[in-house]
Every structure is written in structure tokens, then in C-alpha cells.
Design a protein around this motif. Structure first.
Motif, PDB file in Angstrom:
ATOM      1  N   LEU A 100       0.848  -1.191   0.000  1.00  0.00           N
ATOM      2  CA  LEU A 100       0.000   0.000   0.000  1.00  0.00           C
ATOM      3  C   LEU A 100       0.881   1.236   0.000  1.00  0.00           C
ATOM      4  CD1 LEU A 100      -2.709   1.518   0.369  1.00  0.00           C
ATOM      5  CD2 LEU A 100      -2.416   1.188   2.838  1.00  0.00           C
ATOM      6  N   ALA A 101       0.681   2.103  -0.988  1.00  0.00           N
ATOM      7  CA  ALA A 101       1.447   3.344  -1.108  1.00  0.00           C
ATOM      8  C   ALA A 101       0.492   4.520  -1.222  1.00  0.00           C
ATOM      9  CB  ALA A 101       2.345   3.291  -2.342  1.00  0.00           C
ATOM     10  N   THR A 102       1.029   5.706  -1.011  1.00  0.00           N
ATOM     11  CA  THR A 102       0.247   6.919  -1.246  1.00  0.00           C
ATOM     12  C   THR A 102       0.583   7.450  -2.631  1.00  0.00           C
ATOM     13  OG1 THR A 102       1.936   8.432  -0.358  1.00  0.00           O
ATOM     14  CG2 THR A 102       0.311   7.532   1.203  1.00  0.00           C
ATOM     15  N   PRO A 103      -0.371   8.123  -3.266  1.00  0.00           N
ATOM     16  CA  PRO A 103      -0.031   8.775  -4.530  1.00  0.00           C
ATOM     17  C   PRO A 103       0.968   9.900  -4.258  1.00  0.00           C
ATOM     18  CG  PRO A 103      -2.309   9.234  -3.892  1.00  0.00           C
ATOM     19  CD  PRO A 103      -1.750   8.310  -2.876  1.00  0.00           C
ATOM     20  N   PRO A 104       1.772  10.251  -5.250  1.00  0.00           N
ATOM     21  CA  PRO A 104       2.732  11.327  -5.044  1.00  0.00           C
ATOM     22  C   PRO A 104       2.044  12.650  -4.732  1.00  0.00           C
ATOM     23  CG  PRO A 104       3.219  10.133  -7.068  1.00  0.00           C
ATOM     24  CD  PRO A 104       1.881   9.667  -6.589  1.00  0.00           C
ATOM     25  N   CYS A 105       2.600  13.357  -3.766  1.00  0.00           N
ATOM     26  CA  CYS A 105       2.175  14.715  -3.431  1.00  0.00           C
ATOM     27  C   CYS A 105       3.436  15.569  -3.455  1.00  0.00           C
ATOM     28  CB  CYS A 105       1.512  14.747  -2.055  1.00  0.00           C
ATOM     29  SG  CYS A 105       0.966  16.392  -1.551  1.00  0.00           S
ATOM     30  N   GLU A 106       3.506  16.453  -4.429  1.00  0.00           N
ATOM     31  CA  GLU A 106       4.701  17.265  -4.644  1.00  0.00           C
ATOM     32  C   GLU A 106       5.943  16.380  -4.750  1.00  0.00           C
ATOM     33  OE1 GLU A 106       4.897  20.499  -1.861  1.00  0.00           O
ATOM     34  OE2 GLU A 106       2.829  21.096  -2.273  1.00  0.00           O
ATOM     35  N   GLY A 107       5.783  15.219  -5.410  1.00  0.00           N
ATOM     36  CA  GLY A 107       6.894  14.325  -5.675  1.00  0.00           C
ATOM     37  C   GLY A 107       7.214  13.330  -4.570  1.00  0.00           C
ATOM     38  N   LEU A 108       6.506  13.413  -3.440  1.00  0.00           N
ATOM     39  CA  LEU A 108       6.761  12.520  -2.311  1.00  0.00           C
ATOM     40  C   LEU A 108       5.640  11.501  -2.167  1.00  0.00           C
ATOM     41  CD1 LEU A 108       8.278  11.691   0.311  1.00  0.00           C
ATOM     42  CD2 LEU A 108       6.882  13.413   1.494  1.00  0.00           C
ATOM     43  N   SER A 109       6.026  10.228  -2.027  1.00  0.00           N
ATOM     44  CA  SER A 109       5.083   9.142  -1.751  1.00  0.00           C
ATOM     45  C   SER A 109       5.564   8.392  -0.515  1.00  0.00           C
ATOM     46  CB  SER A 109       5.007   8.166  -2.921  1.00  0.00           C
ATOM     47  OG  SER A 109       4.443   8.777  -4.050  1.00  0.00           O
ATOM     48  N   TRP A 110       4.631   7.695   0.100  1.00  0.00           N
ATOM     49  CA  TRP A 110       4.935   6.857   1.262  1.00  0.00           C
ATOM     50  C   TRP A 110       4.484   5.437   0.990  1.00  0.00           C
ATOM     51  CZ3 TRP A 110       7.187   8.143   5.962  1.00  0.00           C
ATOM     52  CH2 TRP A 110       7.439   9.508   6.169  1.00  0.00           C
ATOM     53  N   ILE A 111       5.269   4.478   1.440  1.00  0.00           N
ATOM     54  CA  ILE A 111       4.828   3.090   1.502  1.00  0.00           C
ATOM     55  C   ILE A 111       4.237   2.925   2.895  1.00  0.00           C
ATOM     56  CG2 ILE A 111       5.487   0.653   1.440  1.00  0.00           C
ATOM     57  CD1 ILE A 111       5.840   2.096  -1.269  1.00  0.00           C
ATOM     58  N   PHE A 112       2.926   2.689   2.967  1.00  0.00           N
ATOM     59  CA  PHE A 112       2.273   2.513   4.262  1.00  0.00           C
ATOM     60  C   PHE A 112       2.481   1.110   4.803  1.00  0.00           C
ATOM     61  CE2 PHE A 112      -1.397   5.838   4.242  1.00  0.00           C
ATOM     62  CZ  PHE A 112      -0.488   6.848   4.487  1.00  0.00           C
ATOM     63  N   SER A 113       2.440   0.123   3.922  1.00  0.00           N
ATOM     64  CA  SER A 113       2.532  -1.247   4.408  1.00  0.00           C
ATOM     65  C   SER A 113       2.935  -2.184   3.281  1.00  0.00           C
ATOM     66  CB  SER A 113       1.169  -1.686   4.973  1.00  0.00           C
ATOM     67  OG  SER A 113       1.269  -2.927   5.629  1.00  0.00           O
ATOM     68  N   LEU A 114       3.743  -3.172   3.642  1.00  0.00           N
ATOM     69  CA  LEU A 114       4.083  -4.286   2.772  1.00  0.00           C
ATOM     70  C   LEU A 114       3.891  -5.530   3.610  1.00  0.00           C
ATOM     71  CD1 LEU A 114       5.329  -5.579   0.202  1.00  0.00           C
ATOM     72  CD2 LEU A 114       7.567  -5.282   1.309  1.00  0.00           C
ATOM     73  N   GLY A 115       2.943  -6.364   3.224  1.00  0.00           N
ATOM     74  CA  GLY A 115       2.662  -7.565   3.995  1.00  0.00           C
ATOM     75  C   GLY A 115       2.645  -8.798   3.112  1.00  0.00           C
ATOM     76  N   VAL A 116       3.326  -9.848   3.570  1.00  0.00           N
ATOM     77  CA  VAL A 116       3.342 -11.125   2.868  1.00  0.00           C
ATOM     78  C   VAL A 116       2.982 -12.207   3.885  1.00  0.00           C
ATOM     79  CG1 VAL A 116       4.764 -12.801   1.604  1.00  0.00           C
ATOM     80  CG2 VAL A 116       5.065 -10.346   1.205  1.00  0.00           C
ATOM     81  N   ALA A 117       2.065 -13.088   3.507  1.00  0.00           N
ATOM     82  CA  ALA A 117       1.663 -14.186   4.382  1.00  0.00           C
ATOM     83  C   ALA A 117       2.902 -14.997   4.774  1.00  0.00           C
ATOM     84  CB  ALA A 117       0.630 -15.068   3.689  1.00  0.00           C
ATOM     85  N   PRO A 118       3.010 -15.397   6.039  1.00  0.00           N
ATOM     86  CA  PRO A 118       4.220 -16.095   6.500  1.00  0.00           C
ATOM     87  C   PRO A 118       4.628 -17.290   5.641  1.00  0.00           C
ATOM     88  CG  PRO A 118       2.858 -15.506   8.368  1.00  0.00           C
ATOM     89  CD  PRO A 118       2.068 -15.150   7.130  1.00  0.00           C
ATOM     90  N   GLY A 119       3.709 -18.088   5.162  1.00  0.00           N
ATOM     91  CA  GLY A 119       4.046 -19.254   4.357  1.00  0.00           C
ATOM     92  C   GLY A 119       4.545 -18.923   2.961  1.00  0.00           C
ATOM     93  N   LYS A 120       4.453 -17.671   2.555  1.00  0.00           N
ATOM     94  CA  LYS A 120       4.868 -17.257   1.212  1.00  0.00           C
ATOM     95  C   LYS A 120       6.094 -16.341   1.226  1.00  0.00           C
ATOM     96  CE  LYS A 120       1.510 -19.281  -1.001  1.00  0.00           C
ATOM     97  NZ  LYS A 120       1.744 -20.355  -1.955  1.00  0.00           N
ATOM     98  N   ARG A 121       6.705 -16.156   2.388  1.00  0.00           N
ATOM     99  CA  ARG A 121       7.876 -15.288   2.492  1.00  0.00           C
ATOM    100  C   ARG A 121       9.106 -15.958   1.901  1.00  0.00           C
ATOM    101  NH1 ARG A 121       6.468 -13.127   8.567  1.00  0.00           N
ATOM    102  NH2 ARG A 121       4.711 -11.826   7.886  1.00  0.00           N
ATOM    103  N   GLN A 122      10.114 -15.135   1.616  1.00  0.00           N
ATOM    104  CA  GLN A 122      11.390 -15.598   1.065  1.00  0.00           C
ATOM    105  C   GLN A 122      11.240 -16.216  -0.321  1.00  0.00           C
ATOM    106  OE1 GLN A 122      14.314 -14.868   2.721  1.00  0.00           O
ATOM    107  NE2 GLN A 122      12.926 -13.751   4.054  1.00  0.00           N
ATOM    108  N   GLN A 123      10.209 -15.786  -1.058  1.00  0.00           N
ATOM    109  CA  GLN A 123       9.995 -16.284  -2.413  1.00  0.00           C
ATOM    110  C   GLN A 123       9.958 -15.146  -3.435  1.00  0.00           C
ATOM    111  OE1 GLN A 123       6.909 -19.366  -2.722  1.00  0.00           O
ATOM    112  NE2 GLN A 123       6.971 -19.534  -0.498  1.00  0.00           N
ATOM    113  N   GLY A 124      10.343 -13.947  -3.010  1.00  0.00           N
ATOM    114  CA  GLY A 124      10.409 -12.808  -3.922  1.00  0.00           C
ATOM    115  C   GLY A 124       9.123 -12.011  -4.058  1.00  0.00           C
TER     116      GLY A 124
END
Length: 154
Positions: A65-89
Motif C-alpha cells: 500500500l502506497a500513497t499517490p505522489p504529493c509534490e513528488g513525495l510518496s509513502w509506503i504505508f505497508s508491505l505484507g506477505v503471508a508467512p508461508g509465502k515469504r522468502q519467495q520474492g
């Protein structure tokens, strides 16, 4: 915007029917501090083009989840991967896709907060050229929830 990635994973924008699965993955990824369903619903409505989901065999296994750019700045609010699917890219692919979208929309800086004890996440972000900014902020998200600011210049 559908792209196939290793492990037969597709990355697409979230749609309303994805909400229950998004809630599930968020709770699995962040069991100690998941977003309330109402907040995820509002994010889905507000950041429609910036909530990307990774599905494998039709089952949601990660999101960013990211924010749209505001004056060129964006934020990544969250990156979530289910535990059983981690370390797979999956986290890397989600981040690359969202960063490419943000770049096309005119973002020149992307910030995110990360738990300074989450070495796997920090390693991923550093491999994508994010750099730490300053010292970690103690109790930034509440007691015991320390965070480190990281920044990427696109």
C-alpha cells in the motif's frame, strides 16, 4: 495492470471483493498489530490505484500500500506477505511494481517506516536502494513500537 511473476503469482490492483482476503493476509503478516478491517476498507477506497495485491492460484498472499505522489513525495504505508509465502520474492516484486508505478506518476522520493528489528525487511529495502534517515525513533507508533525512517530517491 496484470503481470505474471515467478511462482505463478499475479499482481493487480485491489478490488472490493478482495477485502476479506486482504484482512486475512494483514492479520497473518502483522498478528501483533494488524489494521482494523474498517481502516483497510478506507485504504482500499482512498488509494485504489496504490493498493497492489499478489495472488497465487487465485489466493491472496501479499500486498503493498502506497500513497499517490504529493509534490513528488510518496509513502509506503505497508508491505505484507503471508508467512508461508515469504522468502519467495513476493515482497520484492510488489515493491518493484509499486515503485515503478510511483515513478511513472512523478514521485521522486519514497519514504517508509520499518521496525529497526526487522532485519529481513530492512535488507529488502536496502537492496531496492532505500537508505536509513537519522536514528530510529523510539515508541514512534506507541510503546515498544520503534521505527526507522528509510528513503528512496527515484
Amino acid at each position: 495492470m496484470q503481470a505474471l511473476h515467478p511462482l505463478a503469482v499475479s499482481v493487480n490492483k485491489a478490488v472490493e471483493t478482495d477485502l476479506a482476503e486482504l484482512v486475512r493476509v494483514d492479520h497473518e503478516a502483522f498478528p501483533e498489530d494488524p489494521y482494523p478491517e474498517s481502516v483497510l476498507r478506507q485504504f482500499m477506497d482512498t488509494y485504489t490505484d496504490h493498493l497492489l495485491l499478489a495472488k497465487s492460484d487465485g489466493v491472496l498472499c501479499g500486498y503493498v500500500l502506497a500513497t499517490p505522489p504529493c509534490e513528488g513525495l510518496s509513502w509506503i504505508f505497508s508491505l505484507g506477505v503471508a508467512p508461508g509465502k515469504r522468502q519467495q520474492g513476493l515482497g520484492r516484486q510488489l515493491m518493484k511494481d509499486v515503485l515503478e508505478n510511483l515513478r511513472k506518476e512523478g514521485a521522486h522520493t519514497v519514504n517508509l517506516w520499518v521496525d529497526p528489528r526487522n532485519t529481513a525487511a530492512i535488507g529488502l529495502y536496502e537492496s531496492l536502494r532505500f537508505v536509513p534517515v537519522g536514528e530510529p525513533h523510539e515508541d514512534y507508533f506507541g510503546p515498544g513500537k520503534h521505527r526507522r525512517l528509510m528513503r528512496l530517491t527515484l
